[in-house]
Design a protein around this motif. Structure first.
Motif, PDB file in Angstrom:
ATOM      1  N   ALA A   1     -29.521  47.509   5.511  1.00 39.16           N
ATOM      2  CA  ALA A   1     -28.698  48.262   4.558  1.00 39.16           C
ATOM      3  C   ALA A   1     -27.606  49.046   5.280  1.00 39.16           C
ATOM      4  O   ALA A   1     -26.457  49.083   4.822  1.00 39.16           O
ATOM      5  N   ALA A   2     -27.940  49.663   6.407  1.00 38.70           N
ATOM      6  CA  ALA A   2     -26.949  50.423   7.166  1.00 38.70           C
ATOM      7  C   ALA A   2     -25.854  49.513   7.704  1.00 38.70           C
ATOM      8  O   ALA A   2     -24.684  49.897   7.748  1.00 38.70           O
ATOM      9  N   ARG A   3     -26.213  48.301   8.102  1.00 36.40           N
ATOM     10  CA  ARG A   3     -25.219  47.364   8.633  1.00 36.40           C
ATOM     11  C   ARG A   3     -24.368  46.752   7.516  1.00 36.40           C
ATOM     12  O   ARG A   3     -23.205  46.442   7.722  1.00 36.40           O
ATOM     13  N   LEU A   4     -24.962  46.597   6.325  1.00 35.40           N
ATOM     14  CA  LEU A   4     -24.237  45.973   5.215  1.00 35.40           C
ATOM     15  C   LEU A   4     -23.373  46.952   4.420  1.00 35.40           C
ATOM     16  O   LEU A   4     -22.383  46.537   3.823  1.00 35.40           O
ATOM     17  N   THR A   5     -23.738  48.222   4.414  1.00 36.94           N
ATOM     18  CA  THR A   5     -22.984  49.200   3.619  1.00 36.94           C
ATOM     19  C   THR A   5     -21.499  49.197   3.961  1.00 36.94           C
ATOM     20  O   THR A   5     -20.660  49.083   3.049  1.00 36.94           O
ATOM     21  N   PRO A   6     -21.101  49.276   5.237  1.00 37.60           N
ATOM     22  CA  PRO A   6     -19.665  49.245   5.531  1.00 37.60           C
ATOM     23  C   PRO A   6     -19.008  47.928   5.108  1.00 37.60           C
ATOM     24  O   PRO A   6     -17.876  47.916   4.628  1.00 37.60           O
ATOM     25  N   VAL A   7     -19.727  46.839   5.255  1.00 36.73           N
ATOM     26  CA  VAL A   7     -19.178  45.530   4.874  1.00 36.73           C
ATOM     27  C   VAL A   7     -18.931  45.482   3.372  1.00 36.73           C
ATOM     28  O   VAL A   7     -17.854  45.069   2.911  1.00 36.73           O
ATOM     29  N   LEU A   8     -19.907  45.916   2.587  1.00 30.90           N
ATOM     30  CA  LEU A   8     -19.760  45.894   1.128  1.00 30.90           C
ATOM     31  C   LEU A   8     -18.652  46.836   0.667  1.00 30.90           C
ATOM     32  O   LEU A   8     -17.869  46.490  -0.231  1.00 30.90           O
ATOM     33  N   LEU A   9     -18.571  48.005   1.291  1.00 31.47           N
ATOM     34  CA  LEU A   9     -17.486  48.928   0.949  1.00 31.47           C
ATOM     35  C   LEU A   9     -16.124  48.345   1.317  1.00 31.47           C
ATOM     36  O   LEU A   9     -15.154  48.503   0.568  1.00 31.47           O
ATOM     37  N   LEU A  10     -16.043  47.656   2.458  1.00 30.23           N
ATOM     38  CA  LEU A  10     -14.778  47.020   2.843  1.00 30.23           C
ATOM     39  C   LEU A  10     -14.397  45.889   1.893  1.00 30.23           C
ATOM     40  O   LEU A  10     -13.223  45.716   1.570  1.00 30.23           O
ATOM     41  N   ILE A  11     -15.376  45.145   1.431  1.00 31.37           N
ATOM     42  CA  ILE A  11     -15.084  44.090   0.450  1.00 31.37           C
ATOM     43  C   ILE A  11     -14.511  44.711  -0.820  1.00 31.37           C
ATOM     44  O   ILE A  11     -13.463  44.269  -1.318  1.00 31.37           O
ATOM     45  N   CYS A  12     -15.178  45.743  -1.329  1.00 27.44           N
ATOM     46  CA  CYS A  12     -14.698  46.394  -2.558  1.00 27.44           C
ATOM     47  C   CYS A  12     -13.320  47.018  -2.349  1.00 27.44           C
ATOM     48  O   CYS A  12     -12.437  46.884  -3.209  1.00 27.44           O
ATOM     49  N   SER A  13     -13.116  47.672  -1.213  1.00 28.42           N
ATOM     50  CA  SER A  13     -11.813  48.291  -0.967  1.00 28.42           C
ATOM     51  C   SER A  13     -10.719  47.243  -0.876  1.00 28.42           C
ATOM     52  O   SER A  13      -9.599  47.459  -1.354  1.00 28.42           O
ATOM     53  N   ASN A  14     -11.035  46.092  -0.302  1.00 27.41           N
ATOM     54  CA  ASN A  14     -10.033  45.030  -0.191  1.00 27.41           C
ATOM     55  C   ASN A  14      -9.680  44.417  -1.535  1.00 27.41           C
ATOM     56  O   ASN A  14      -8.556  43.984  -1.742  1.00 27.41           O
ATOM     57  N   VAL A  15     -10.625  44.373  -2.446  1.00 26.90           N
ATOM     58  CA  VAL A  15     -10.315  43.893  -3.798  1.00 26.90           C
ATOM     59  C   VAL A  15      -9.270  44.825  -4.428  1.00 26.90           C
ATOM     60  O   VAL A  15      -8.255  44.367  -4.964  1.00 26.90           O
TER      61      VAL A  15
END
Length: 118
Positions: A5-19
């Motif tokens: 979860a700690a490793r995926l949180t930044p990735v998921l936030l970056l995906i949403c921010s890029n949208v």
């Protein structure tokens, strides 16, 4: 050891921010009949949400990834989000040249995540 979860949180936030950022930068292309000042203001409004996701993504991610890794990750995510956006929202095709160009950029990101070459 970091949790998944700690490793995926930044990735998921970056995906949403890029949208959000992709819509801020390119969404107005479907509204070329609107005044430029209006689409700039609308884009700024959308970009505010992007920043509300990108800043925490980088803050949380900085404990797990280097700044270079976060940037490389963001660039690859941007390319993927943009390609999907171009096809689904703008109705444009993704050409083989674009795929090859994006793949070369992604290859650069691969090396950022590798151990330093001795």
């Amino acid at each position: 050891m970091q949790t998944i979860a700690a490793r995926l949180t930044p990735v998921l936030l970056l995906i949403c921010s890029n949208v959000f950022m992709t819509f801020a930068w390119y969404g107005h292309l479907k509204f070329k009949d609107r005044p430029l000042w209006l689409v700039v203001l609308a884009s700024w409004g959308v970009a505010l949400f992007e920043y509300c996701l990108a800043v925490p993504a980088n803050r949380f991610g900085s404990g797990l990834y280097s700044a270079a890794q976060l940037k490389a990750m963001q660039e690859v995510i941007t390319l993927i989000v943009f390609a999907i956006f171009a096809v689904t929202y703008l109705g444009q095709r993704v050409t083989i040249n674009q795929v090859l160009g994006f793949a070369l950029i992604s290859a650069g990101a691969f090396f950022v995540f590798r151990a330093p070459i001795p």
